[in-house]
Design an enzyme around this catalytic site. Structure first.
Site, short mmCIF file in Angstrom:
data_model
loop_
_atom_site.label_atom_id
_atom_site.label_comp_id
_atom_site.label_asym_id
_atom_site.label_seq_id
_atom_site.Cartn_x
_atom_site.Cartn_y
_atom_site.Cartn_z
N ARG A 56 0.85 -1.19 0.00
CA ARG A 56 0.00 0.00 0.00
C ARG A 56 0.88 1.23 0.00
NH1 ARG A 56 -0.94 2.37 5.23
NH2 ARG A 56 -0.01 1.16 6.94
N TYR B 181 6.08 7.13 -2.54
CA TYR B 181 7.11 6.50 -3.39
C TYR B 181 8.10 5.66 -2.56
CZ TYR B 181 5.53 10.56 -6.11
OH TYR B 181 4.77 11.53 -6.71
N ARG B 182 7.71 5.28 -1.37
CA ARG B 182 8.59 4.57 -0.43
C ARG B 182 9.77 5.43 0.02
NH1 ARG B 182 4.68 1.78 -0.39
NH2 ARG B 182 4.61 -0.50 -0.20
N LEU B 183 9.66 6.74 -0.14
CA LEU B 183 10.69 7.67 0.35
C LEU B 183 10.30 8.08 1.77
CD1 LEU B 183 11.26 9.80 -2.87
CD2 LEU B 183 12.55 7.81 -2.05
#
Length: 213
Positions: free
Chosen positions: A8, A190-192
């Site tokens: 997610r 963005y998984r940042l």
């Protein structure tokens, strides 16, 4: 079972240095208060405690936070349990709060010590009577033949101490974790992810760094 697509996005919030407290205990108090008020977490006091045995084997379990201040984080348990044996061999531990509905994690590392016996006594006798009897009945982490045997011991103790004060087990009490490191993690787009670490640099000062996700 394929888990490749189990994911997610994390877009709930961002964490910036400008909004962080200089004191990690104050930052923890801010996040902890918000977690309690969110209504999204069934038990925000629950955290994973990681210890390492004398043989170097890591162990993890969930325990409940019962107090915290600038001296550290307190929980209670049986000193003769697996965690107690690990701590006797190695006083370095870590704790981890996973508040996934808030897309937040807190990691804390430090050293652990027993709290004063008087503090353990005070907390023990503040617990519900059933919890006191349960602690007395269980030799935590030791093998037992059946659930029936454990419950029989509990009921025997219930009758023995009817109308009397339940004694605190000699092997039961509190621990305090004195942190040397905190990490605050906020899930990011963005998984940042946003990650900030506090490392103790002096007795009263903390170095704060942003980490790459």
């Amino acid at each position: 079972m394929k888990l490749h697509d189990e994911r997610r996005d994390y877009e709930r919030a961002q964490l910036r240095r400008a909004v962080l407290q200089d004191d990690p205990f104050a930052q923890f108090a801010d996040w902890f208060g918000a977690a309690k008020e969110s209504g999204l977490l069934p038990d925000p006091t629950a955290f994973t405690l990681a210890t390492v045995s004398r043989e170097g084997q890591p162990h993890q379990r969930i325990v409940l936070l019962k107090d915290f201040d600038h001296h550290g984080f307190v929980f209670y348990t049986n000193y003769a349990s697996q965690k107690g044996q690990d701590i006797e061999a190695n006083t370095r531990v870590s704790m981890h709060f996973a508040w996934l509905p808030l897309e937040q994690q807190i990691r804390i590392e430090g050293r652990i010590e027993k709290v004063a016996t008087a503090d353990s006594e005070a907390y023990f006798h503040s617990r519900p009577r059933a919890s006191q009897l349960g602690a007395l009945a269980s030799a935590q982490s030791s093998p037992i033949a059946s659930r029936d045997e454990l419950e029989a011991r509990y009921h025997e103790l219930t009758q023995r101490y009817e109308g009397e004060t339940v004694p605190m087990p000699e092997t039961w009490g509190g621990y305090r974790i004195e942190p040397q490191l905190f990490e605050f993690w906020q899930g990011g787009k963005y998984r940042l992810h946003d990650r900030f670490v506090y490392r103790k640099s002096t007795a009263s000062a903390w170095l704060i760094e942003r980490l790459q996700p």
